[in-house]
Design a protein around this motif. Sequence first.
Motif, mmCIF file in Angstrom:
data_model
loop_
_atom_site.group_PDB
_atom_site.id
_atom_site.type_symbol
_atom_site.label_atom_id
_atom_site.label_comp_id
_atom_site.label_asym_id
_atom_site.label_seq_id
_atom_site.Cartn_x
_atom_site.Cartn_y
_atom_site.Cartn_z
ATOM 1 N N ARG A 49 7.166 19.632 56.719
ATOM 2 C CA ARG A 49 6.631 19.963 58.041
ATOM 3 C C ARG A 49 6.737 18.721 58.924
ATOM 4 O O ARG A 49 5.859 17.855 58.902
ATOM 5 C CB ARG A 49 5.188 20.438 57.942
ATOM 6 C CG ARG A 49 5.041 21.725 57.146
ATOM 7 C CD ARG A 49 3.597 22.203 57.144
ATOM 8 N NE ARG A 49 3.489 23.477 56.437
ATOM 9 C CZ ARG A 49 2.375 24.196 56.379
ATOM 10 N NH1 ARG A 49 1.274 23.746 56.975
ATOM 11 N NH2 ARG A 49 2.345 25.346 55.725
ATOM 12 N N GLY A 50 7.804 18.648 59.700
ATOM 13 C CA GLY A 50 7.994 17.501 60.567
ATOM 14 C C GLY A 50 7.680 17.817 62.010
ATOM 15 O O GLY A 50 6.710 17.314 62.581
ATOM 16 N N VAL A 51 8.503 18.642 62.626
ATOM 17 C CA VAL A 51 8.320 19.033 64.014
ATOM 18 C C VAL A 51 8.722 20.493 64.138
ATOM 19 O O VAL A 51 9.413 21.026 63.258
ATOM 20 C CB VAL A 51 9.172 18.130 64.954
ATOM 21 C CG1 VAL A 51 10.652 18.432 64.809
ATOM 22 C CG2 VAL A 51 8.737 18.263 66.407
ATOM 23 N N ILE A 52 8.305 21.150 65.201
ATOM 24 C CA ILE A 52 8.544 22.588 65.374
ATOM 25 C C ILE A 52 9.667 22.793 66.380
ATOM 26 O O ILE A 52 9.652 22.214 67.461
ATOM 27 C CB ILE A 52 7.267 23.299 65.843
ATOM 28 C CG1 ILE A 52 6.180 23.152 64.775
ATOM 29 C CG2 ILE A 52 7.524 24.771 66.129
ATOM 30 C CD1 ILE A 52 4.824 23.664 65.201
ATOM 31 N N GLY A 53 10.655 23.597 66.003
ATOM 32 C CA GLY A 53 11.749 23.947 66.895
ATOM 33 C C GLY A 53 11.561 25.341 67.462
ATOM 34 O O GLY A 53 10.982 26.221 66.808
ATOM 35 N N LEU A 54 12.053 25.533 68.689
ATOM 36 C CA LEU A 54 11.914 26.823 69.383
ATOM 37 C C LEU A 54 13.277 27.476 69.539
ATOM 38 O O LEU A 54 14.188 26.891 70.124
ATOM 39 C CB LEU A 54 11.273 26.614 70.756
ATOM 40 C CG LEU A 54 11.266 27.825 71.696
ATOM 41 C CD1 LEU A 54 10.366 28.926 71.132
ATOM 42 C CD2 LEU A 54 10.823 27.434 73.096
ATOM 43 N N PHE A 55 13.406 28.706 69.020
ATOM 44 C CA PHE A 55 14.597 29.516 69.243
ATOM 45 C C PHE A 55 14.267 30.454 70.399
ATOM 46 O O PHE A 55 13.763 31.555 70.215
ATOM 47 C CB PHE A 55 14.961 30.282 67.973
ATOM 48 C CG PHE A 55 16.293 30.969 68.046
ATOM 49 C CD1 PHE A 55 17.403 30.328 68.549
ATOM 50 C CD2 PHE A 55 16.438 32.270 67.610
ATOM 51 C CE1 PHE A 55 18.630 30.958 68.619
ATOM 52 C CE2 PHE A 55 17.659 32.915 67.671
ATOM 53 C CZ PHE A 55 18.757 32.250 68.175
ATOM 54 N N GLU A 56 14.536 29.976 71.610
ATOM 55 C CA GLU A 56 14.028 30.610 72.826
ATOM 56 C C GLU A 56 14.494 32.050 72.986
ATOM 57 O O GLU A 56 13.765 32.894 73.527
ATOM 58 C CB GLU A 56 14.463 29.782 74.033
ATOM 59 C CG GLU A 56 13.889 30.236 75.346
ATOM 60 C CD GLU A 56 14.312 29.332 76.487
ATOM 61 O OE1 GLU A 56 14.360 29.832 77.624
ATOM 62 O OE2 GLU A 56 14.597 28.147 76.244
ATOM 63 N N GLU A 57 15.701 32.364 72.540
ATOM 64 C CA GLU A 57 16.221 33.713 72.716
ATOM 65 C C GLU A 57 15.379 34.765 71.995
ATOM 66 O O GLU A 57 15.386 35.939 72.376
ATOM 67 C CB GLU A 57 17.670 33.790 72.218
ATOM 68 C CG GLU A 57 18.672 33.097 73.121
ATOM 69 C CD GLU A 57 18.658 31.589 72.986
ATOM 70 O OE1 GLU A 57 19.345 30.910 73.756
ATOM 71 O OE2 GLU A 57 17.943 31.083 72.101
ATOM 72 N N ASN A 58 14.668 34.377 70.970
ATOM 73 C CA ASN A 58 13.854 35.335 70.219
ATOM 74 C C ASN A 58 12.433 35.462 70.756
ATOM 75 O O ASN A 58 11.686 36.349 70.324
ATOM 76 C CB ASN A 58 13.781 34.927 68.741
ATOM 77 C CG ASN A 58 15.043 35.288 67.988
ATOM 78 O OD1 ASN A 58 15.975 35.841 68.557
ATOM 79 N ND2 ASN A 58 15.088 34.968 66.713
ATOM 80 N N CYS A 59 12.048 34.590 71.680
ATOM 81 C CA CYS A 59 10.677 34.602 72.182
ATOM 82 C C CYS A 59 10.502 35.741 73.181
ATOM 83 O O CYS A 59 11.242 35.843 74.164
ATOM 84 C CB CYS A 59 10.336 33.270 72.829
ATOM 85 S SG CYS A 59 8.641 33.188 73.455
#
Length: 203
Positions: A49-59
């Motif tokens: 668990r380092g940092v959180i990435g966002l896959f914007e197309e799925n939001c």
Amino acid sequence: MTPSQQPSGRHFPGSGLARGLAVTLRTMTRKTVTARYPDVEPDLPPRTRGVIGLFEENCTVCMLCARECPDWCIYIDSHKETVPPAAPGGRERSRNVLDRFAIDFSLCMYCGICIEVCPFDALFWSPEFEYAETDIRDLTHERDKLREWMWTVPAPPALVPGAEEPKEYAAARKSADRAAAQQAAEAAAAKTESDRPEDGETR
């Protein structure tokens, strides 16, 4: 202290010091296990668990991650847009459009609840942990920065023969197909508009 509570065995003066020195001497003869960070990159477990990435197309701006966050460190802003009907005679639809998605990592406690509750696989763990800042305000990562972290998210483990395709692949392929279909529709509409004769023009 009663006689029954007396510790068994005799303790001579300085015996504790002698035992401590013996431990020190044994440790001095062993090979060091000190990690030479940052010269040598650590071998991190795949689920670090380092940092959180966002896959914007799925939001879909469902706000579930922000509501479930114990630290309230996720900030989401959106607005509604009207989508024209997909087929003639259909009804217009409204959808939420993401304006802002930010995570304040100075407040985040890395519990992973936001990733677990996301029903559309828009958030992922990345093992990257080198993002310390001298200004605490820089630890609030906006959606562009969160998108960049997606490039550091490790690939899912190999499939077991006969297993289903990982949902991350299916979601990414669905988003890509949707974007390609939208671009094709826009190109077709633009071509139709350019081929339409103007008023008073005959072809």
